[in-house]
Design an enzyme around this catalytic site. Structure first.
Site, PDB file in Angstrom:
ATOM      1  N   ASN A  57      51.284  75.746  67.972  1.00  0.00           N
ATOM      2  CA  ASN A  57      50.995  76.886  67.101  1.00  0.00           C
ATOM      3  C   ASN A  57      51.279  76.559  65.640  1.00  0.00           C
ATOM      4  O   ASN A  57      50.391  76.229  64.873  1.00  0.00           O
ATOM      5  CB  ASN A  57      51.799  78.109  67.546  1.00  0.00           C
ATOM      6  CG  ASN A  57      51.733  79.224  66.521  1.00  0.00           C
ATOM      7  OD1 ASN A  57      50.656  79.554  66.036  1.00  0.00           O
ATOM      8  ND2 ASN A  57      52.867  79.783  66.132  1.00  0.00           N
ATOM      9  N   GLU A  58      52.541  76.628  65.300  1.00  0.00           N
ATOM     10  CA  GLU A  58      52.898  76.529  63.879  1.00  0.00           C
ATOM     11  C   GLU A  58      53.927  75.418  63.734  1.00  0.00           C
ATOM     12  O   GLU A  58      54.977  75.605  63.156  1.00  0.00           O
ATOM     13  CB  GLU A  58      53.480  77.878  63.452  1.00  0.00           C
ATOM     14  CG  GLU A  58      53.326  78.206  62.009  1.00  0.00           C
ATOM     15  CD  GLU A  58      53.790  79.629  61.701  1.00  0.00           C
ATOM     16  OE1 GLU A  58      54.954  79.962  62.022  1.00  0.00           O
ATOM     17  OE2 GLU A  58      52.998  80.396  61.139  1.00  0.00           O
TER      18      GLU A  58
ATOM     19  N   GLU B 212      48.721  88.379  69.700  1.00  0.00           N
ATOM     20  CA  GLU B 212      50.016  87.877  70.153  1.00  0.00           C
ATOM     21  C   GLU B 212      50.795  89.039  70.735  1.00  0.00           C
ATOM     22  O   GLU B 212      50.695  90.170  70.243  1.00  0.00           O
ATOM     23  CB  GLU B 212      50.799  87.261  68.985  1.00  0.00           C
ATOM     24  CG  GLU B 212      52.213  86.835  69.413  1.00  0.00           C
ATOM     25  CD  GLU B 212      52.940  85.967  68.403  1.00  0.00           C
ATOM     26  OE1 GLU B 212      52.558  85.965  67.218  1.00  0.00           O
ATOM     27  OE2 GLU B 212      53.895  85.294  68.811  1.00  0.00           O
TER      28      GLU B 212
ATOM     29  N   CYS C 233      53.988  82.410  67.668  1.00  0.00           N
ATOM     30  CA  CYS C 233      55.236  81.768  68.094  1.00  0.00           C
ATOM     31  C   CYS C 233      55.492  81.937  69.585  1.00  0.00           C
ATOM     32  O   CYS C 233      56.286  81.190  70.167  1.00  0.00           O
ATOM     33  CB  CYS C 233      56.407  82.343  67.310  1.00  0.00           C
ATOM     34  SG  CYS C 233      56.346  81.969  65.566  1.00  0.00           S
TER      35      CYS C 233
HETATM   36  O1  AHR Z   1      52.167  86.658  63.212  1.00  0.00           O
HETATM   37  C1  AHR Z   1      53.530  86.617  63.405  1.00  0.00           C
HETATM   38  C2  AHR Z   1      54.068  85.204  63.443  1.00  0.00           C
HETATM   39  O2  AHR Z   1      53.862  84.576  62.234  1.00  0.00           O
HETATM   40  C3  AHR Z   1      53.389  84.291  64.427  1.00  0.00           C
HETATM   41  O3  AHR Z   1      53.905  84.412  65.700  1.00  0.00           O
HETATM   42  C4  AHR Z   1      53.678  82.940  63.880  1.00  0.00           C
HETATM   43  O4  AHR Z   1      52.695  81.996  64.226  1.00  0.00           O
HETATM   44  C5  AHR Z   1      53.804  83.172  62.395  1.00  0.00           C
HETATM   45  O5  AHR Z   1      54.971  82.636  61.896  1.00  0.00           O
END
Ligand code: AHR
Length: 658
Positions: free
Chosen positions: A375-376, A46, A244
């Site tokens: 993603n999350e 990321e 994120c």
């Molecule tokens: O790894 C850091 C962050 O942690 C990532 O962007 C997210 O997916 C998670 O909350």
């Protein structure tokens, strides 16, 4: 507090251990329990902590096209004194040429005399320059009036010139000028000075400086040392672009892959979502140039023999931030992006996006096997969006596996809801995230032992033990965290029928620019080192094996009793039996490995031992291998191999079959 508590847990383990100083573990060599997916251990990339711009992407100029919110951020005029009319022979303006341009701004220089105007770029926390290294400088320029030239100077942190060259713009049309030169000294904090000399009006844009020593020597490519650390792990997959960052703090700043390909000057720069995320670690100069874009991610995965695993926005901005939603009846462009991405990766060169890939120089397909939807994300909004994405993707590309997610936490209401819903929807691969303390990781070595075998496969997509608290700036990549992750990973390995992919997160952090810690690999402008956690990951991924073998203490799995954790694999390609052993107690343990079954073993093997006497031990730029594996020989007696497991250690025993 947490650290103390854990030490107490370990002391309890250790006292229990006094009763059993000697353990015998039985490994059944010829009855594999299950296959291990080639994707088992991978990496999660990321653009956080200056992982891309300022990190993996080797561009040395910050704000190369003046598109940051403050157009001169990273730049300064060096011979300018507003109180002296003699200080400069000219002036400059920042001009914005129209909204249809990908990167609308450029600088216009009015050069009135030989003294010229000087502009200096500070790079990302300075520029890492290496003695005798060759560098490529390029600039887009248009000589509107008169005749000028650009003297290009690299200066070290003391102001000494350590490299120089010159460009003479020759055309009133926008044109790219490129020149190569060498540096005469090493400096981690060099600056780039541009002296505009002569008389005339000159427009400039896309000012760039790259080392030629990039990964595979690709012009405009990636930092060699950082890619090498990834390649050394032999990862099964590369997940990109996050995290994120996929979602954006708001929808407008979500990751849009189509805008990250083609000529770099046509890739629209946007703010990086980590720019303002943490008040305690502000990063006002953190943007995304997308010089490292989707084509480069696919190429990187291919280079290091990993499966590409792109994750796309599902029309939901980060729920920790704005939680903006795309209405269900306006999701089509997002779904189309997913379908187009698969065509880009796998399509024949006669298709629109397959041709686009071929035009970028890669006619062969990338053979994409996975795609992530969101993603999350969490809640019913995610599930209803996931449904329409998966229907559309499966209809057109039934062979591509879809990765869905259970949200940010490994338990609790959000997790339970998503797990239940995704199971009912026959989701194929579900991404689980674990940012928890080391104690949690030790205890969760059994997490998957009783998981539903008829449900989705699991992608342990983001995990890292947090020494202090989730995303606390005080978290350390210490040995305690790494050891607890190793114990947890024996549980993932034992359950490789359920766990198909796993990756530590985040991957990279710039020592001066991080927002989130802990991270697997730390770097500055010249150097990089793997953390103890990196070596744990590497020991697992380079000793992945092809099949899980049973390893038992008596009739029990080895999941933490007396601080001992174990898993074992058979590698049909190298003909090795590999046993991973974690001793999380404070005493040395002697373990006899009894190999059962028809396989004939060589009498000599090796053990890779990773340990530290200090649970708070870390690696650093000064001592990058303070905690790193050491290889030792091991001798067997018949089918028995006795191994001493030092206190707080992770050992990987490898025996070849005759
Ligand atoms: O790894 C850091 C962050 O942690 C990532 O962007 C997210 O997916 C998670 O909350």
């Amino acid at each position: 507090m947490q650290y103390k508590k854990l030490c107490m847990v370990m002391v309890v383990m250790a006292s229990a251990m006094k009763l059993s100083a000697q353990t015998t573990l039985t490994i059944q060599t010829d009855k594999p329990i299950t296959e291990i997916q080639p994707t088992m251990w991978g990496i999660f990339f990321e653009d956080i902590n200056y992982g891309a711009d300022g990190g993996l992407y080797a561009e040395l100029v910050k704000n190369r096209s003046f598109e940051f919110f403050q157009p001169m951020m990273g730049w300064k005029q060096i011979n300018y004194d507003k109180f002296s009319s003699n200080s400069t022979s000219g002036d400059f303006q920042i001009i914005t040429r129209g909204v249809e341009e990908a990167n609308p701004r450029f600088a216009r220089l009015f050069i009135k005399g030989d003294k010229g105007i000087g502009l200096s770029n500070e790079g990302f926390f300075g520029m890492g320059i290496k003695k005798d290294g060759s560098y490529t400088f390029s600039i887009w320029a248009s000589q509107l009036e008169g005749s000028t030239s650009i003297r290009i100077e690299l200066v070290d942190s003391k102001g000494n010139v350590i490299g120089q060259t010159r460009i003479v713009p020759s055309s009133s049309d926008w044109k790219k000028y490129t020149v190569e030169f060498k540096a005469s000294a090493t400096d981690a904090k060099a600056n780039l000075n541009l002296w505009f000399e002569g008389k005339g009006t000159l427009d400039i844009d896309q000012v760039s400086l790259f080392p030629q020593d990039t990964w595979k020597k690709r012009p405009g490519g990636l930092r060699n040392d950082l890619v090498q650390l990834l390649a050394d792990m032999k990862p099964g997959f590369v997940r990109f672009p996050g995290g994120c960052i996929v979602e954006g703090r708001e929808l407008a700043t979500r990751y849009q892959w189509k805008k990250t390909m083609g000529k770099v000057e046509d890739r629209t720069l946007i703010v990086n979502r980590w720019n303002t995320e943490f008040e305690h670690r502000p990063a006002p100069d953190y943007f995304q140039s997308f010089g490292l874009g989707f084509f480069e991610y696919f190429q990187l995965a291919e280079d290091i023999g990993a499966e590409p695993l792109p994750i796309l926005s599902c029309g939901m901005a980060c729920q920790f931030n704005t939680a903006e939603l795309v209405p269900m009846n306006e999701l089509d462009p997002y779904i189309q992006d997913a379908l187009d991405l698969i065509e880009f990766a796998n399509g024949d060169v006669t298709t629109k996006w397959g041709k686009f890939r071929a035009d970028l120089g890669h006619p062969a397909p990338f053979k994409l096997k996975f795609i992530g939807v969101g993603n999350e994300q969490w809640g019913p909004q995610y599930i209803e969006r996931y449904k329409v994405f998966s229907k559309a993707i499966k209809q057109k590309y039934p062979e591509v596996k879809i990765v869905s997610g259970t949200g940010p936490f490994p338990d609790g209401d959000l997790f339970d809801y998503a797990t239940k819903e995704l199971k009912e929807l026959n989701a194929e691969i579900v991404d689980e995230h674990y940012y928890r303390n080391p104690d949690w990781f030790l205890k969760q070595a059994t997490r998957y032992d009783n998981y539903d075998r008829s449900g989705p496969k699991i992608f342990a997509g983001e995990y890292a033990a947090q020494s202090k608290a989730i995303a606390s700036p005080d978290n350390k990549n210490n040995w305690l965290c790494a050891l607890s992750e190793a114990a947890f990973m024996t549980g993932l390995e034992r359950n490789a029928d359920v766990i198909h992919l796993a990756s530590y997160a985040p991957l990279f952090a710039h020592a001066e620019g991080w927002q989130w810690t802990p991270d697997l690999i730390w770097f500055d402008n010249l150097n990089a080192y793997g953390t103890p956690n990196y070596y744990v990951q590497k020991l697992f991924s380079t000793n992945k094996g092809t099949h899980v073998l049973s390893v038992l203490a008596g009739t029990e799995k080895v999941t933490g009793k007396n601080g001992l954790y174990a898993s074992s694999v058979w590698d049909k390609n190298t003909k090795e039996i590999i046993v991973k052993l974690v001793n999380a107690s404070d005493k040395e343990q002697t373990t006899t490995l009894q190999f059962k079954g028809s396989k004939k073993l060589q009498s000599k093997g090796v053990v890779h031992v990773l340990k530290s006497d200090n649970l708070e031990g870390v690696n650093s730029f000064e001592q990058p291998k303070q905690v790193a594996p050491v290889e030792q020989p091991i001798n067997g007696k018949g089918k028995n191999f006795t191994v001493k497991l030092p206190a707080y250690s992770f050992s990987v025993v490898k025996i070849t079959v005759q």
